[in-house]
Design an enzyme around this catalytic site. Sequence first.
Site, PDB file in Angstrom:
ATOM      1  N   LYS A 190     -11.719  -0.325  -1.003  1.00 37.63           N
ATOM      2  CA  LYS A 190     -10.932   0.279  -2.090  1.00 37.63           C
ATOM      3  C   LYS A 190     -11.720   0.140  -3.401  1.00 37.63           C
ATOM      4  CE  LYS A 190      -7.107  -0.775   0.910  1.00 37.63           C
ATOM      5  NZ  LYS A 190      -7.401   0.334   1.811  1.00 37.63           N
TER       6      LYS A 190
ATOM      7  N   SER B 111       0.798  -1.224   0.000  1.00 39.68           N
ATOM      8  CA  SER B 111       0.000   0.000   0.000  1.00 39.68           C
ATOM      9  C   SER B 111       0.829   1.270   0.000  1.00 39.68           C
ATOM     10  CB  SER B 111      -0.960   0.001   1.183  1.00 39.68           C
ATOM     11  OG  SER B 111      -0.260  -0.068   2.391  1.00 39.68           O
TER      12      SER B 111
ATOM     13  N   HIS C 268      -5.230  -4.091  -2.287  1.00 41.60           N
ATOM     14  CA  HIS C 268      -5.012  -3.038  -3.288  1.00 41.60           C
ATOM     15  C   HIS C 268      -5.012  -3.569  -4.717  1.00 41.60           C
ATOM     16  CE1 HIS C 268      -4.100   0.220  -0.451  1.00 41.60           C
ATOM     17  NE2 HIS C 268      -3.669  -0.773   0.323  1.00 41.60           N
TER      18      HIS C 268
HETATM   19  N1  PMP Z   1      -4.798  -4.936   4.095  1.00 42.54           N
HETATM   20  C1  PMP Z   1      -4.078  -4.016   3.442  1.00 42.54           C
HETATM   21  C2  PMP Z   1      -2.917  -4.456   2.616  1.00 42.54           C
HETATM   22  C3  PMP Z   1      -4.404  -2.664   3.516  1.00 42.54           C
HETATM   23  O1  PMP Z   1      -3.678  -1.755   2.865  1.00 42.54           O
HETATM   24  C4  PMP Z   1      -5.532  -2.280   4.300  1.00 42.54           C
HETATM   25  C5  PMP Z   1      -5.984  -0.848   4.425  1.00 42.54           C
HETATM   26  N2  PMP Z   1      -5.333   0.098   3.747  1.00 42.54           N
HETATM   27  C6  PMP Z   1      -6.232  -3.272   4.977  1.00 42.54           C
HETATM   28  C7  PMP Z   1      -5.852  -4.593   4.842  1.00 42.54           C
HETATM   29  C8  PMP Z   1      -7.386  -2.907   5.859  1.00 42.54           C
HETATM   30  O2  PMP Z   1      -8.521  -2.649   5.130  1.00 42.54           O
HETATM   31  P1  PMP Z   1      -9.725  -1.772   5.706  1.00 42.54           P
HETATM   32  O3  PMP Z   1      -9.348  -0.341   5.541  1.00 42.54           O
HETATM   33  O4  PMP Z   1     -10.888  -2.181   4.892  1.00 42.54           O
HETATM   34  O5  PMP Z   1      -9.893  -2.108   7.145  1.00 42.54           O
END
Ligand code: PMP
Length: 404
Positions: free
Chosen positions: A244, A185, A213
Amino acid sequence: MSLFDKYDQVAARHDRLVAAGRDPFNICMDRIVSATEAIVDGREVILVGTNNYLGLTFDQDCVDAAVAAVKREGTGTTGSRIANGTYSSHRALEQEIADFLGRRSALVFPTGYQANLGILAGLAGSKDVILLDADSHASIYDGCRLSGATLIRFRHNSPADLDKRLSRLKDKEGGKLVVVEGIYSMLGDQAPLDEFVDVKRRHGVELLVDEAHSLGVFGENGRGIAESAGVEEDVDYVVGTFSKSLGAVGGFGASDQPAFERLRYTSRPYMFTASSSPSSIATAMATLGKIKSGPHLRKQLWDNARMLYQGLTDLGFTICAETSPIVAVKMPGEAAAVFMWNALLEAGVYVNLALPPGTPDGSCLLRCSLSAAHTPAQVTKVCDVFDQCFQALRSWQDAQSAAE
Ligand code: PMP
């Protein structure tokens, strides 16, 4: 002695950041205008830090589906599935996700964060080992901790380092689970999944890929990095989020393992929390339908990603990884990153300010994420504003040096 004393250092750093302009962790969007625009402090701002990859949050069909679900099923579920029961819409979405990914079953969670907690803590226990990429998201680390398993970090994106560590565990009893992400991310770099699969096969261990992502973004059908790498059959567990590409709030885990369904009565983050609101479930169902309907949004997203990547590269900025919908601009230090971030916002462009320790290798980043909903004119404007703010940064730095 206050309980908050332990935060003194962090708070002092936060105060320094705020003194340089706005509070980067507390930007208030006065009004959301569209998937790519908001009003901040009375000013129109282009949003380039939302992870709204397919730009579906204002899609009329998806909005209609969410509104209809609220009218049909109410505003909230008011409890957990094991106590209150499961809404048929949750079941239908789980079936839809499983079908889309070609998996036997899927479990839905209230957020992607909880999906990682629930799947990791559900799968692994104190006698097991989880080997995770060092740059894994906080939710993966937290899921590992909650599981009680032995946690071993391997060098980021290094199948060779994973191989070495697995070799040392040859005689260790218990399950072994390798965890990687599809796209990371912060930098937007991609896991070499085919090489990881090679290692996992040789050692006879299991593999989980967090496609947060990459779902809807990679692969001929939008199933993610495992699809684009052609290794879906070797991925034992897929984790994803609705926050996302799917334009909602929620998360899921999916697998072919028949025993995966046991997590419904063994995984605490699944069992002891209220199930997702009907509107989130209906939105994810509708947006998944859009992903399944064809590649047009994905194509638009990639056109925008290439345009921003090229535009910023041409201006002389350093981008941390190859082209992807995450374009992370590397800045030479914290002061420069903070100055640029404030200047960008002032000039109508919102990006994510990402600083250590939240970033790999101590990098200071202006992290941009593209959306299919961005217009070419918006992407051009973002590049122009980056250029203009960089000139302002130069002048500011010159003035600082002269004053020293
Ligand atoms: N896994 C990854 C790789 C993420 O980047 C994120 C959030 N950016 C999450 C899980 C968590 O997702 P959420 O925002 O839906 O809680």
